[in-house]
Design an enzyme around this catalytic site. Structure first.
Site, PDB file in Angstrom:
ATOM      1  N   CYS A 123       0.802  -0.977  -0.023  1.00 50.03           N
ATOM      2  CA  CYS A 123      -0.101   0.084   0.045  1.00 50.03           C
ATOM      3  C   CYS A 123       1.068   1.221  -0.068  1.00 50.03           C
ATOM      4  CB  CYS A 123      -0.872  -0.119   1.223  1.00 50.03           C
ATOM      5  SG  CYS A 123      -1.859   1.454   1.482  1.00 50.03           S
ATOM      6  N   GLU A 158       8.803  -0.766 -12.065  1.00 43.83           N
ATOM      7  CA  GLU A 158       7.471  -1.152 -12.966  1.00 43.83           C
ATOM      8  C   GLU A 158       6.364  -0.734 -11.756  1.00 43.83           C
ATOM      9  OE1 GLU A 158       8.937  -4.002 -16.174  1.00 43.83           O
ATOM     10  OE2 GLU A 158       7.618  -4.989 -14.447  1.00 43.83           O
ATOM     11  N   CYS A 163      -4.521  -0.093  -4.290  1.00 41.48           N
ATOM     12  CA  CYS A 163      -5.003  -0.461  -3.167  1.00 41.48           C
ATOM     13  C   CYS A 163      -6.366   0.113  -2.677  1.00 41.48           C
ATOM     14  CB  CYS A 163      -3.992  -0.412  -2.023  1.00 41.48           C
ATOM     15  SG  CYS A 163      -4.264  -0.811  -0.282  1.00 41.48           S
ATOM     16  N   CYS A 168      -6.471   3.975   2.125  1.00 41.35           N
ATOM     17  CA  CYS A 168      -6.433   4.547   0.584  1.00 41.35           C
ATOM     18  C   CYS A 168      -7.853   5.095   0.552  1.00 41.35           C
ATOM     19  CB  CYS A 168      -6.119   3.414  -0.308  1.00 41.35           C
ATOM     20  SG  CYS A 168      -4.419   2.974  -0.350  1.00 41.35           S
ATOM     21  N   GLU A 314      15.076  -1.861 -19.800  1.00 44.60           N
ATOM     22  CA  GLU A 314      14.682  -3.548 -19.862  1.00 44.60           C
ATOM     23  C   GLU A 314      14.416  -3.867 -21.235  1.00 44.60           C
ATOM     24  OE1 GLU A 314      12.524  -5.516 -17.169  1.00 44.60           O
ATOM     25  OE2 GLU A 314      13.237  -4.382 -15.293  1.00 44.60           O
ATOM     26  N   LYS A 363      13.410 -17.957 -13.943  1.00 41.34           N
ATOM     27  CA  LYS A 363      14.573 -18.763 -14.001  1.00 41.34           C
ATOM     28  C   LYS A 363      14.864 -19.044 -15.635  1.00 41.34           C
ATOM     29  CE  LYS A 363      12.305 -23.333 -13.170  1.00 41.34           C
ATOM     30  NZ  LYS A 363      11.120 -22.840 -12.760  1.00 41.34           N
TER      31      LYS A 363
END
Length: 693
Positions: A123, A158, A163, A168, A314, A363
């Protein structure tokens, strides 16, 4: 005179080339660091992003910090001429925090609190989470801000998600109080008299929920704006804790592929440099041009957020492990796709990841160093060869993309379009429509900025502004575009524009609302077509643009009346055959075009090709490009760097435009006015700049 932006870091005058590096996963084997440094240098890599998900390695128990492993990595980097973007680890919490402080865990729209796990499962309002991130960031900054290997701060990873916890909910109500002041103003803006949804007390308001309120469109829109503002505020909190310690190193956070969840424009004033993560699904078909155009659009979007070079933070050097099909890059594609980012303004090429993880969900995600652990792989060779190319192209760093065309793509318009009920709940295809307009310029080799209607950009810098499906059009935007056209600019917009204001309330007095005078039309009705229905766009004889042939129309056909505008094309079929389908209005010193229906290729390339010629908009190469081939230019004001790229899936011959060219990598003069590009081929050419009129 040559004019460039300064390098992102003064420590690295050329391109940054590297990857996400996770030495925290390999502390059990010290030899891995030695081997990684050897391989980084061998691959021509100079910059890694470190510590992105390393919180548990940095603070394994509350209050017990273990920075020694990171000390070793950064010291070894400095000894070997390598650099790092040092990440704040807030993208994923350690388990002890979730156990001891459950409030840090997010609550879903269903009002159920999540269990520990995943990423960004926290949060942004939680005082505990803010306190913990603040403490961690201050300690990192105090320890490493002056480290010779550190070039900047990578804030979290990213950002995304929302929430719905009580904290919130209170923050949302406070955000609404600040925006509207009174409940009367909120009720009017949200049109809550519909279905007797009027609020009489602030605590009655909650975030949209699947088992509660979700049909008040302005409510939905404001919640999305709030989520963006809350996320930006958390990002600012992270940055402020670093700045408190005295670090003035640049900050960035990596964004995602035209991500729908956050209005990235709100981050542009917070960050020093924009970075994003690109993962194209190459080779879905023989011709990769559709995928290439989509990612070119994204590169242009992220460059346009600050109007200067960005970072490709990336990309995969080989495959992903999370796309529906994990397709290998075919020969040539690694260099082509990497230089695509550079062509559109990136001063870095970086990957996820450097070394493959041994276990867990990523992986099998691609990496520069495979599980085999050595350099004798096809992927490592691709990366090394690109490293050499980037070294020879160092003069490109800091150069600009000079665009005379802009496409308006607002996040809140996108949200509102997709939330509106009608005229085609089966799919109104906003993103695809924007891309159809964009791809025409991509195929023509015309540089494009992707801007917001409320950006600080001076509209007057552009010859042409395109605003596809600008459903949400503020009165201020209408006035700004009216002035742009009156002062001599050209506007092109489409059906389903000027329908609602910033509160998703319909404009009264006739559509397209604030654009009606500028466009010289009244849009009375819109016909939603079934998926198998077709209509046609027929250019009128001797039309001012010289359009010829018929074009296909689908999905949406607006019925417009001319109010000063002239019809350039008409509908072919149905009860509105013969009515205007494409119009132009001379307004002040400029012109405004209106496309009343969703057209399909080759309409856009024909239409914008004619406009580009009429407006004198320069192309990267003033020659016809083969299908699937594009060209993009970066310039320092004296020298142009022309990136000629082949996504067609076949060998292509490109005819140059008669100017003198050199190969930017070898400095050799081109002996011919023809360029042969192999499959997945790319060439970077240099020429002396010719000033455009």
């Amino acid at each position: 005179m040559s004019s460039k932006f300064p390098p992102i870091s003064g420590k690295i005058p050329g391109f940054m080339h590297g990857a996400d590096y996770n030495p925290d996963q390999w502390q059990h084997d010290p030899q891995v660091l030695d081997e990684d440094i050897r391989l980084m240098k061998l691959a021509g890599c100079n910059t890694m992003a470190i510590g992105i998900f390393a919180w548990a390695a940095l603070e394994p128990e509350e209050g017990r910090y273990t920075f020694e492993w990171l000390d070793r990595v950064l010291d070894r980097f400095a000894e070997n001429g390598l650099f790092a973007w040092l990440a704040t680890p807030s993208g994923a919490r350690p388990a002890w925090m979730s156990e001891q402080y459950p409030e840090v865990l997010r609550v879903g729209a269903n009002r159920v609190r999540n269990l520990h796990g995943q990423r960004h499962n926290h949060c942004y309002t939680s005082p505990v989470y803010r306190d913990k991130t603040g403490t961690m960031n201050r300690k990192l900054a105090a320890r490493y801000a002056g480290h010779p290997a550190v070039v900047g701060w990578h804030i979290s990873n990213e950002f995304g998600g929302e929430c719905h916890c009580p904290l919130c909910q209170d923050a949302f109500r406070e955000w609404l109080r600040e925006k509207y002041g009174t409940l009367d103003e909120l009720n009017m803006a949200w049109w809550t008299s519909f279905w007797a949804h009027r609020y009489s007390d602030w605590p009655q308001i909650e975030s949209p929920a699947p088992h509660g309120e979700s049909m008040v469109h302005a409510h939905n829109l404001d919640w999305k704006r709030f989520v963006t503002d809350r996320t930006v505020d958390f990002c600012k909190h992270e940055i402020s804790c670093i700045r408190e310690v005295g670090s003035d190193l640049p900050v960035t956070t990596n964004m995602m592929n035209w991500f729908a969840g956050l209005d990235y424009r709100k981050f542009s004033d917070v960050l020093d440099v924009i970075s994003w993560d690109a993962y194209p699904t190459w080779h879905e078909s023989k011709d990769d041009s559709q995928v290439a155009a989509w990612f070119a659009f994204n590169h242009d979007l992220f460059r346009s957020l600050k109007g200067k070079p960005f970072m490709l933070m990336e990309s995969t050097p080989s495959v992903t492990n999370w796309q529906p099909i994990s397709k290998l890059k075919k020969p040539g594609m690694h260099k082509l796709s990497s230089l695509q980012a550079v062509a559109h303004g990136s001063d870095t090429v970086q990957y996820f990841q450097w070394r493959k993880s041994r276990g867990s969900s990523e992986k099998l995600h691609g990496a520069v160093v495979d599980h085999v652990g050595h350099e004798r792989t096809r992927t490592f060779r691709d990366v090394s060869e690109l490293g050499a190319s980037l070294g020879s192209l160092a003069d490109v760093v800091g150069t600009k993309v000079d665009s005379r065309v802009a496409i308006i793509a607002d996040w809140d318009n996108r949200w509102a379009v997709k939330n509106s009920q009608g005229p085609r709940n089966a799919g109104i295809h906003y993103e695809q429509t924007v891309m159809e307009h964009y791809k025409a310029f991509w195929q023509l080799g015309v540089p494009v900025d992707i801007i917001g209607s409320g950006d600080g950009y001076d509209f007057g810098r552009y010859a042409l502004i395109v605003a596809p499906m600008m459903y949400l059009c503020r009165s201020e935007t209408g006035a700004k575009l009216e002035k742009f056209v009156s002062d001599g600019g050209t506007l092109a917009t489409t059906y389903w524009s000027g329908i609602v204001d910033e509160n998703d309330l319909c404009h009264l007095g006739g559509f397209p609302g604030p654009l009606r005078t500028t466009l010289g039309i009244w849009a009375e009705e819109i016909d939603g077509l079934y998926d198998d229905e077709r209509n046609g766009i027929v250019p009128v004889a001797d039309n001012a643009l010289g359009l010829a042939g018929e074009f296909e129309a689908r999905e949406l056909c607006e019925l417009v009346h001319l109010e000063g505008a002239e019809a350039l094309a008409i509908y072919r079929d149905d009860f509105y055959a013969g009515r205007p389908a494409l119009t132009v209005n001379a307004f002040g010193s400029g012109e405004a075009y209106y496309l009343a229906t969703r057209a399909f290729a080759p309409f856009y390339e024909s239409f914008y090709g004619k406009l580009a010629v009429k407006l004198g908009i320069p192309r990267a190469l003033e020659s016809e490009l083969p299908d699937g081939v594009t060209a993009q230019v970066r310039t320092d004001g004296e020298t142009d760097f022309v990136f000629v790229q082949n996504y067609s899936g076949a060998e292509r011959i490109v005819r140059l435009d008669g100017r003198s060219y050199r190969d930017a990598e070898t400095e050799e003069e081109l002996a011919s006015f023809e360029l042969t590009l192999p499959v997945n081929g790319v060439r970077v050419l240099k020429r002396n700049q010719v000033a455009s009129e």
